[in-house]
Write a protein that holds these residues in place. Structure first.
Motif, PDB file in Angstrom:
ATOM      1  N   TYR A 136      26.499   6.994  10.811  1.00 28.60           N
ATOM      2  CA  TYR A 136      26.715   8.118  11.268  1.00 28.60           C
ATOM      3  C   TYR A 136      25.891   9.479  10.901  1.00 28.60           C
ATOM      4  O   TYR A 136      26.480  10.127  11.086  1.00 28.60           O
ATOM      5  CB  TYR A 136      28.225   7.957  10.632  1.00 28.60           C
ATOM      6  CG  TYR A 136      28.914   7.484  11.176  1.00 28.60           C
ATOM      7  CD1 TYR A 136      30.617   7.360  12.349  1.00 28.60           C
ATOM      8  CD2 TYR A 136      29.729   5.825  10.369  1.00 28.60           C
ATOM      9  CE1 TYR A 136      30.899   6.120  12.648  1.00 28.60           C
ATOM     10  CE2 TYR A 136      30.534   4.429  11.052  1.00 28.60           C
ATOM     11  CZ  TYR A 136      30.501   5.271  12.857  1.00 28.60           C
ATOM     12  OH  TYR A 136      31.811   3.714  12.390  1.00 28.60           O
TER      13      TYR A 136
ATOM     14  N   GLY B 272      24.414   5.836  21.877  1.00 37.27           N
ATOM     15  CA  GLY B 272      23.762   7.813  21.801  1.00 37.27           C
ATOM     16  C   GLY B 272      24.956   8.481  21.341  1.00 37.27           C
ATOM     17  O   GLY B 272      25.071   9.130  20.319  1.00 37.27           O
ATOM     18  N   HIS B 273      26.292   7.648  21.936  1.00 35.46           N
ATOM     19  CA  HIS B 273      27.123   8.658  20.805  1.00 35.46           C
ATOM     20  C   HIS B 273      26.747   8.525  18.986  1.00 35.46           C
ATOM     21  O   HIS B 273      27.109   9.738  18.244  1.00 35.46           O
ATOM     22  CB  HIS B 273      28.983   7.672  20.683  1.00 35.46           C
ATOM     23  CG  HIS B 273      29.858   8.457  20.287  1.00 35.46           C
ATOM     24  ND1 HIS B 273      30.555   9.630  21.007  1.00 35.46           N
ATOM     25  CD2 HIS B 273      31.016   7.816  19.628  1.00 35.46           C
ATOM     26  CE1 HIS B 273      31.700  10.091  19.369  1.00 35.46           C
ATOM     27  NE2 HIS B 273      31.609   8.910  19.404  1.00 35.46           N
ATOM     28  N   MET B 274      26.547   7.515  18.700  1.00 39.25           N
ATOM     29  CA  MET B 274      26.260   7.332  17.345  1.00 39.25           C
ATOM     30  C   MET B 274      25.141   8.105  17.060  1.00 39.25           C
ATOM     31  O   MET B 274      25.357   8.610  15.822  1.00 39.25           O
ATOM     32  CB  MET B 274      26.371   5.710  17.068  1.00 39.25           C
ATOM     33  CG  MET B 274      27.597   5.017  17.072  1.00 39.25           C
ATOM     34  SD  MET B 274      28.456   5.206  15.705  1.00 39.25           S
ATOM     35  CE  MET B 274      28.005   4.655  14.371  1.00 39.25           C
TER      36      MET B 274
ATOM     37  N   TRP C 213      21.720   6.605  12.900  1.00 37.75           N
ATOM     38  CA  TRP C 213      22.704   6.449  13.348  1.00 37.75           C
ATOM     39  C   TRP C 213      24.625   5.268  12.932  1.00 37.75           C
ATOM     40  O   TRP C 213      25.295   5.724  13.075  1.00 37.75           O
ATOM     41  CB  TRP C 213      22.702   5.808  15.334  1.00 37.75           C
ATOM     42  CG  TRP C 213      22.159   4.702  15.674  1.00 37.75           C
ATOM     43  CD1 TRP C 213      20.572   4.315  15.504  1.00 37.75           C
ATOM     44  CD2 TRP C 213      22.726   3.475  15.546  1.00 37.75           C
ATOM     45  NE1 TRP C 213      20.578   3.636  15.845  1.00 37.75           N
ATOM     46  CE2 TRP C 213      21.493   2.515  15.889  1.00 37.75           C
ATOM     47  CE3 TRP C 213      24.453   3.334  15.831  1.00 37.75           C
ATOM     48  CZ2 TRP C 213      21.904   1.274  16.541  1.00 37.75           C
ATOM     49  CZ3 TRP C 213      24.670   2.118  15.849  1.00 37.75           C
ATOM     50  CH2 TRP C 213      24.055   1.048  16.388  1.00 37.75           C
TER      51      TRP C 213
ATOM     52  N   ALA D  16      24.698  10.854  18.185  1.00 35.38           N
ATOM     53  CA  ALA D  16      24.820  12.485  17.943  1.00 35.38           C
ATOM     54  C   ALA D  16      26.217  12.687  17.009  1.00 35.38           C
ATOM     55  O   ALA D  16      26.614  13.574  16.786  1.00 35.38           O
ATOM     56  CB  ALA D  16      25.726  12.415  19.018  1.00 35.38           C
ATOM     57  N   SER D  17      26.645  11.252  16.292  1.00 35.75           N
ATOM     58  CA  SER D  17      27.719  11.890  15.091  1.00 35.75           C
ATOM     59  C   SER D  17      27.001  12.581  13.910  1.00 35.75           C
ATOM     60  O   SER D  17      25.672  12.722  14.323  1.00 35.75           O
ATOM     61  CB  SER D  17      27.734  10.671  14.754  1.00 35.75           C
ATOM     62  OG  SER D  17      27.206  10.485  14.277  1.00 35.75           O
TER      63      SER D  17
END
Length: 663
Positions: free
Chosen positions: A442, A357-359, A439, A361-362
């Motif tokens: 990035y 999820g973090h990737m 993702w 959203a990058s």
């Protein structure tokens, strides 16, 4: 360190020679033991060396040992020993896998002239790429004015100071804990070369970018083209020439980011794909099954610890290659096995993506260009406003058709199409749905454009060499066949190849040199507001560093160039980079350092983090950093604080000492 005086490229020869040894000797020994020779050994050697250094660094640190040149030697010996054991075990078990009866073997008649083609192609590629890089940089100590440059110059210095190149600890320069994971394949190679040559880190880093682009990249492209397209001098020369034409790779990554680890990873990717091809099709080379598996595992480790996204790209490209190989067996079982590979890969991707999820959203959301513009950029290999490469795009298209008609090479067309689709999805669509696919890179167009360049260069080599083969056959028919002396036949074979590759270079202006320079110049010759730190500011930081004790920590706004204090002097910083994680103590100080003595806890936090000085002045990098720059108001207000005493000024910076917390 960054030297006070510029280092010319002529004076950088110790770094260049040492890096060539570090990149080619450890891996070359392993490749030779596994049975690779010539181009195969030369192309795979840097990949194997990266694996030795990256994995060896992790193991060495886990044993509690300090990294040194002796450690590199020991790790190389261990790597050669593992390779030798695999080779011996395979011989005892009866040798390599047999090739399928319908697999075409390489053309032995082409082999005697291939070494000449390799040397000629490498010479042309190295000259074009190297001359472009040297002209762009001017000096070996120049570096791109980009946000991540400070980390990629400082992390090797940190690793050198701590004698630790482990990727498990490489983020220690940036984190409050002094440790943390960061894929440090690039940085480990830099440290090894610095320990052996004594050259400055900035010079060694610049030299590594040069060698990676001008030597490692064309060698890998030539090997992959030979395995996928076929043997012969035309293929090798075409691959070498087309490797100089794609702006995204290696040229754009010289400055953008700066993405030096990504540059190394993508330039190693063709060699890694070549190892995969040898594993799937052992009849194409001398490597036996077990040694090929050992080599493949080492390649994955080397790529993963250089840049994980490149290892993901390797796995993604492997899916169509494995599926095609299984389908070649024919019949229902072959096609079912191929379909199963694709389905399993898709399920695995969804599972991994769900945890990223973090990737996902990058990078800021939203497409950069229109959908039609993104498609045009992908087809003409012109990422993010770069000039359209019409000739290269046309040759890639011809090559894609050629590969589709060639058995065993269709997987590369799938890889080319998939890479183009990924680029279009992020550049022209970019939605939460598409980010499930983009993702790993990035959600970043430069990274995906570089990924696209890898299969595009091989397809272009297929197109250019197919044209040369057509001219050769046409010439032979016009002259009544091949009833000539060997020298005449060789001339008739070489002439169309030299004619076409030469014409390609002439029409594209030396492989689009002007386009490459136009893309990179803003990073090395930036406007005032895009300049992170000037030579004069570096001199000011060196002068002020003389007033700072070696063990003291300095607070500076990371957006204004003060973070270069560490790579010019070794003096530590409270916030080493603008991307450094902020823990509770750091958060308190960056907001309230100027309030020391008034706000509870500030002095205690400063004492815990050994903050004794503050550095103010300079200008924030680029207008878009203004909001982030204001997050460090506690440091910027230091000149107004009674808790600080001025120590010295060297324009545009002023050094202050924290004296209001003496109790």
């Amino acid at each position: 360190m960054i030297p006070a005086d510029p280092t010319s490229w002529a004076a950088a020869w110790p770094a260049v020679v040492t890096l060539l040894a570090v990149l080619f000797l450890p891996g070359g020994a392993i490749a030779a033991v596994l049975g690779l020779r010539g181009l195969g050994a030369a192309a795979v050697a840097p990949l194997a060396s990266a694996g030795v250094i990256a994995t060896g660094g992790v193991v060495w640190a886990a044993l509690g040992l300090r990294w040194s040149p002796w450690a590199l030697l020991v790790c190389t010996v261990v790597g050669v020993g593992i390779a030798a054991a695999a080779a011996v075990a395979t011989r005892r078990r009866g040798g390599r896998l047999a090739a399928a009866p319908d697999d075409a073997a390489p053309d032995d008649a082409a082999r005697p002239v291939e070494p000449v083609a390799v040397l000629l192609g490498l010479g042309v590629a190295a000259l074009l790429v190297g001359a472009t890089y040297i002209h762009l940089t001017g000096t070996a100590s120049a570096f791109p004015q980009q946000p991540d440059t400070i980390f990629h110059l400082s992390a090797p210095q940190w690793m050198l100071d701590h004698a630790d190149i482990s990727s498990l600890h490489a983020n220690g320069y940036s984190t409050p804990s002094g440790t943390g994971f960061y894929p440090a394949g690039w940085h480990g190679i830099v440290v090894c070369a610095v320990q052996l040559s004594g050259a400055p880190i900035v010079v060694t880093s610049s030299a590594l970018a040069l060698i990676t682009s001008a030597v490692v990249w064309p060698l890998g492209c030539m090997l992959l083209a030979r395995l996928v397209v076929g043997p012969g001098p035309a293929v090798l020369l075409a691959a070498a020439v087309t490797s100089t034409a794609a702006t995204a790779l290696p040229f754009w990554l010289w400055g953008y980011g700066v993405l030096w680890p990504q540059l190394l990873g993508f330039c190693l990717l063709p060699a890694a794909l070549s190892v995969g091809v040898l594993l799937l099709r052992p009849h194409l080379g001398p490597v036996r099954l077990l040694p090929a598996v050992v080599l493949a595992l080492g390649c994955v480790a080397g790529l993963g610890l250089t840049h994980p996204s490149v290892a993901i790209a390797l796995a993604g490209f492997a899916v169509p290659a494995v599926a095609e190989r299984l389908a070649e067996r024919g019949g229902r079982r072959g096609w079912l096995a191929a379909a199963a590979v694709v389905v399993v890969a898709a399920i695995g991707w969804l599972v991994v993506s769900s945890q990223a999820g973090h990737m996902r959203a990058s990078n800021p959301p939203g497409p950069e260009v229109s959908l039609s513009g993104a498609i045009a950029d992908a087809v003409l290999l012109a990422p993010r406003g770069a000039p359209h490469l019409w000739v290269l795009g046309a040759v890639v298209g011809v090559g894609a058709v050629v590969l589709l008609l060639r058995r065993g090479s269709r997987w590369l067309v799938v890889a080319l199409a998939a890479s183009a689709v990924l680029y279009v999805l992020i550049a022209g669509v970019d939605s939460p749905t598409t980010r499930w696919l983009t993702w790993p890179w990035y959600n970043n167009t430069p990274r995906l454009a570089s990924l696209l360049a890898v299969p595009a260069v091989i397809a272009a080599a297929a197109g250019l060499s197919a044209m040369a083969a057509w001219l050769t056959r046409a010439g032979a028919r016009a002259r009544g066949g091949d009833g000539r002396a060997p020298a005449q036949r060789a001339l008739l074979t070489w002439a169309p190849t030299l004619l076409l590759t030469g014409a390609f270079l002439v029409v594209t202006g030396g492989g689009y040199v002007r386009s490459h320079l136009a893309v990179d110049r803003p990073y090395f010759e930036p406007s005032v507001d895009r300049s992170w730190v000037s030579p004069q500011e570096l001199d000011a930081l060196r002068e002020l560093a003389r007033e700072i004790p070696p063990q003291a920590v300095v607070a500076a706004n990371p957006w204004n160039g003060g973070t270069y204090l560490y790579p010019v002097s070794g003096r530590r910083l409270l916030v080493p980079t603008e991307k450094s994680p902020i823990d509770a103590d750091r958060a308190l100080l960056v907001k309230h350092l100027a309030d020391a003595g008034d706000v509870p806890g500030v002095c205690a936090a400063a004492q815990r983090l050994h903050v004794q000085y503050a550095l103010t002045g300079g200008r924030p990098w680029a207008k878009r950093s203004q909001s982030a720059w204001r997050n460090y108001s506690g440091i910027d207000r230091v000149p107004e604080s009674p808790a600080f005493t001025k120590v010295a000024t060297s324009a545009p910076y002023t050094l202050w000492k924290l004296t209001g917390c003496s109790s």
